[in-house]
Every structure is written in C-alpha cells, then in structure tokens.
Design a protein around this motif. Structure first.
Motif, PDB file in Angstrom:
ATOM      1  N   UNK A 146       0.836  -1.203   0.000  1.00 58.36           N
ATOM      2  CA  UNK A 146       0.000   0.000   0.000  1.00 58.36           C
ATOM      3  C   UNK A 146       0.863   1.240   0.000  1.00 58.36           C
ATOM      4  N   UNK A 147       0.329   2.289  -0.616  1.00 59.00           N
ATOM      5  CA  UNK A 147       1.083   3.544  -0.679  1.00 59.00           C
ATOM      6  C   UNK A 147       0.731   4.397   0.530  1.00 59.00           C
ATOM      7  N   UNK A 148       1.613   5.360   0.797  1.00 50.70           N
ATOM      8  CA  UNK A 148       1.396   6.266   1.924  1.00 50.70           C
ATOM      9  C   UNK A 148       0.147   7.099   1.685  1.00 50.70           C
ATOM     10  N   UNK A 149      -0.284   7.770   2.725  1.00 52.36           N
ATOM     11  CA  UNK A 149      -1.567   8.489   2.721  1.00 52.36           C
ATOM     12  C   UNK A 149      -1.791   9.348   1.503  1.00 52.36           C
ATOM     13  N   UNK A 150      -2.988   9.352   0.927  1.00 53.40           N
ATOM     14  CA  UNK A 150      -4.062   8.436   1.274  1.00 53.40           C
ATOM     15  C   UNK A 150      -3.766   7.031   0.774  1.00 53.40           C
ATOM     16  N   UNK A 151      -4.157   6.039   1.570  1.00 50.77           N
ATOM     17  CA  UNK A 151      -3.819   4.656   1.261  1.00 50.77           C
ATOM     18  C   UNK A 151      -4.460   4.168  -0.031  1.00 50.77           C
ATOM     19  N   UNK A 152      -3.614   3.649  -0.889  1.00 50.93           N
ATOM     20  CA  UNK A 152      -4.080   3.002  -2.125  1.00 50.93           C
ATOM     21  C   UNK A 152      -3.256   1.733  -2.295  1.00 50.93           C
ATOM     22  N   UNK A 153      -3.700   0.866  -3.192  1.00 51.86           N
ATOM     23  CA  UNK A 153      -2.865  -0.297  -3.489  1.00 51.86           C
ATOM     24  C   UNK A 153      -1.844   0.135  -4.522  1.00 51.86           C
ATOM     25  N   UNK A 154      -0.569   0.052  -4.140  1.00 51.55           N
ATOM     26  CA  UNK A 154       0.473   0.503  -5.052  1.00 51.55           C
ATOM     27  C   UNK A 154       0.880  -0.619  -5.989  1.00 51.55           C
ATOM     28  N   UNK A 155       1.019  -1.795  -5.428  1.00 56.19           N
ATOM     29  CA  UNK A 155       1.500  -2.911  -6.230  1.00 56.19           C
ATOM     30  C   UNK A 155       1.101  -4.228  -5.580  1.00 56.19           C
ATOM     31  N   UNK A 156       0.916  -5.235  -6.404  1.00 57.25           N
ATOM     32  CA  UNK A 156       0.645  -6.573  -5.867  1.00 57.25           C
ATOM     33  C   UNK A 156       1.753  -7.491  -6.352  1.00 57.25           C
ATOM     34  N   UNK A 157       2.401  -8.138  -5.413  1.00 54.86           N
ATOM     35  CA  UNK A 157       3.551  -8.987  -5.766  1.00 54.86           C
ATOM     36  C   UNK A 157       3.180 -10.453  -5.527  1.00 54.86           C
ATOM     37  N   UNK A 158       3.271 -11.241  -6.584  1.00 59.88           N
ATOM     38  CA  UNK A 158       3.008 -12.685  -6.450  1.00 59.88           C
ATOM     39  C   UNK A 158       4.219 -13.374  -5.856  1.00 59.88           C
ATOM     40  N   UNK A 159       3.974 -14.233  -4.876  1.00 63.42           N
ATOM     41  CA  UNK A 159       5.085 -14.980  -4.269  1.00 63.42           C
ATOM     42  C   UNK A 159       4.985 -16.425  -4.752  1.00 63.42           C
ATOM     43  N   UNK A 160       5.730 -16.695  -5.784  1.00 62.79           N
ATOM     44  CA  UNK A 160       5.624 -18.023  -6.395  1.00 62.79           C
ATOM     45  C   UNK A 160       6.604 -19.010  -5.762  1.00 62.79           C
ATOM     46  N   UNK A 161       6.469 -19.185  -4.469  1.00 57.80           N
ATOM     47  CA  UNK A 161       7.311 -20.160  -3.769  1.00 57.80           C
ATOM     48  C   UNK A 161       6.397 -21.280  -3.276  1.00 57.80           C
ATOM     49  N   UNK A 162       6.860 -22.523  -3.371  1.00 62.34           N
ATOM     50  CA  UNK A 162       5.964 -23.645  -3.028  1.00 62.34           C
ATOM     51  C   UNK A 162       5.690 -23.756  -1.524  1.00 62.34           C
ATOM     52  N   UNK A 163       4.510 -24.260  -1.207  1.00 60.71           N
ATOM     53  CA  UNK A 163       4.166 -24.650   0.168  1.00 60.71           C
ATOM     54  C   UNK A 163       4.368 -26.151   0.251  1.00 60.71           C
TER      55      UNK A 163
END
Ligand SMILES: Nc1ncnc2c1ncn2[C@@H]1O[C@H](COP(=O)(O)OP(=O)(O)OP(=O)(O)O)[C@@H](O)[C@H]1O
Ligand SMILES: [Mg+2]
Length: 265
Positions: free
Chosen positions: A216-233
């Motif tokens: 999230x970005x600083x105020x006002x809060x917005x979604x800045x970026x979504x990062x996929x974590x492609x590591x196995x469970x």
C-alpha cells in the motif's frame, strides 16, 4: 483477465472502497478507491508505511467500520457489521482474563448456542492444533505472549469463519516466538484453509506467509502494487535461507522503503 474467469472463486471483494475520517481539525482521507479481490482460501499479506490505512481497511472488511464509499462483499454478501464468517486477530491479545484457555476459545461458539459438549470438542481440537493441548485450563496471565496469540488464533478458527483477518498478530513478539507462530499458522492454514488477510510490518514475514503481497502507498492509502510470491508450500523457516526467498524479500523491502521515503518527504 484471469480474475474474470475465476469470479465464482472470489471470497472477499473490495470495491471502490474509500474512507474519510472526520476529525476536530477537518477531514482526512485514510483510503482512496481501493479495489481488490481475494480468492477462496488465498493467503494475502499487506505491507505499507505506518498510517497508510491498513488497519482501516481490515476494520472495514471486518464490518467494524463503514466505508465512506464503495463496499466489501464476503462470499457474495455485502458486509454490514461484525461477526458472521469473519475471524479477527489483533496485535494485542484480546482474551478474557477471567476465563481459561478453553472457555476463551469456546466463547464464540457459546454465543452461537452450540451445545456444551460439541463446543468443548471443537475448542479442544483447535487448541490442540495450535499446540496448546496441555493448557486448556490455564488462564491468560499464566501464558507467554506467543501462547496468548495462539489462543487468539484458535479462538478465531473455532468459530469456523470463512475469512481470517489478522492485524500484526505477531508484532509484539520476539523473533524466535514469531518464527514459531508463523510456522504454526502456516500448518494450521494447511490443515484447514481460510482466506487470510494478514497485515504486517515485517517484509520477511509477508513473503514467508503469502501467495500475494499487497503493497500500500502512503496516505491516502491506495494499493500501489501486488507482488506474487511463487514459492511452493509447505513453507518453513528454512525457506528464509534460500536465494529465491531473499531475492523477493530484498525487492519488496526496497519497494516498501521507497514508499516510506516518499511518505516522509
Ligand atoms: N478513528 C480515527 N479518526 C481519525 N483518523 C483516524 C482514525 N483512525 C485512523 N485514522 C487515520 O487514518 C490513517 C490510517 O490509519 P490506520 O490505523 O488505518 O493506518 P495503518 O496503516 O494501520 O498504520 P500502522 O501501520 O501504524 O498500524 C492515519 O492517518 C490515522 O491517523
Ligand atoms: Mg495498523
């Protein structure tokens, strides 16, 4: 595009959500047009500078706060209040000090009028799942901070919510206890999947737990970026030693820091 095809699989839909707080000195925009879909059983972590609206967003999803615009749907229904299908875990252990571990975990089931025998069995199974089966009759004051948070997680799980909302649940714990609880939560989630929305300031924790990290970005809060974590469970603490993990962690850390520097300019 993929999201379009998976529409029926959306558990939490956050649509055009903004939040303006009216204060004595005027109004302040805490969230601005947040749009996000969380898939059924998805584990998402949320990071961003202090004051960017993470808790505000969680409280709106939990139904503890009304959005100024937009809506949140869980399982296709607009959220209009707390309870029902949502388990919440806060940083400070919100346990009842006068109740034993068992009674604390049973509490939500009692409110739902689940018969005594059944609720005890359900509560005991979750207490066992978080590794506290020998502490059913202990009181919160007899437990360490990490144990109290495990009780809070067992309690959230016991009411069988479809979504679990966690606001820096391990923030007050030492590094070793935190590591242990991360694994415990991952194991619990592996055994009984939930849609998890987990706020943290710890970038390493964000990467270890999540399938996607929301920055999230600083105020006002917005979604800045979504990062996929492609590591196995299944993921364990060992993952933190790998090159792949550290590459993602370092990248995310620099993005979070960049956002923080922008924020204090
Ligand atoms: N009840 C309130 N009345 C007025 N302003 C508020 C209220 N609650 C939060 N705010 C403001 O909204 C903004 C977002 O707050 P919020 O607690 O959601 O941030 P946060 O990202 O969770 O921060 P932190 O990482 O420090 O927990 C902040 O600027 C805060 O001052
Ligand atoms: Mg917060």
């Amino acid at each position: 595009m993929i999201r379009e095809c998976e529409n029926s699989n959306i558990e939490i839909e956050i649509k055009d959500v903004s939040k303006v707080y009216e204060g004595r000195t005027g109004s302040s925009v805490a969230l601005e047009t947040v749009n996000l879909d969380l898939m059924h059983n998805e584990f998402v972590t949320v990071v961003g500078p202090s004051g960017c609206g993470k808790t505000t967003l969680l409280n709106i999803i939990a139904g503890l706060l009304e959005p100024s615009t937009g809506y949140v749907k869980i399982g296709g229904n607009v959220v209009t209040g707390p309870g029902k299908g949502k388990g919440v875990v806060f940083q400070q252990y919100a346990l009842f000090p006068w109740m034993t571990v068992l009674k604390n975990v049973e509490f939500g089931l009692k409110l739902k009028h689940v018969p005594k025998k059944e609720r005890t069995a359900i509560a005991e199974s979750y207490i066992k799942l978080v590794g506290l089966k020998d502490f059913c009759n202990a009181y919160p004051k007899e437990l360490s901070g990490g144990m109290k948070q495990r009780v809070a997680i067992a309690r959230a799980y016991a009411s069988k919510p479809s979504v679990l909302l966690l606001d820096e649940p391990f923030g007050a714990l030492d590094a070793q206890t935190r590591a242990q609880l991360q694994e415990n939560l991952l194991n619990t989630w592996a055994q009984e999947k939930k849609t998890c929305f987990f706020i943290t300031h710890d970038v390493e924790e964000a990467v270890l737990l999540a399938q996607r990290v929301i920055l999230m970005s600083a105020r006002p809060g917005r979604i800045k970026e979504i990062i996929n974590i492609d590591l196995p469970y299944p993921r364990t603490q060992q993952l933190k030693l790998t090159r792949e993990f550290n590459e993602i962690k370092n990248l995310l850390w620099s993005k979070v820091y960049e956002e923080y520097l922008d924020h204090i300019k």
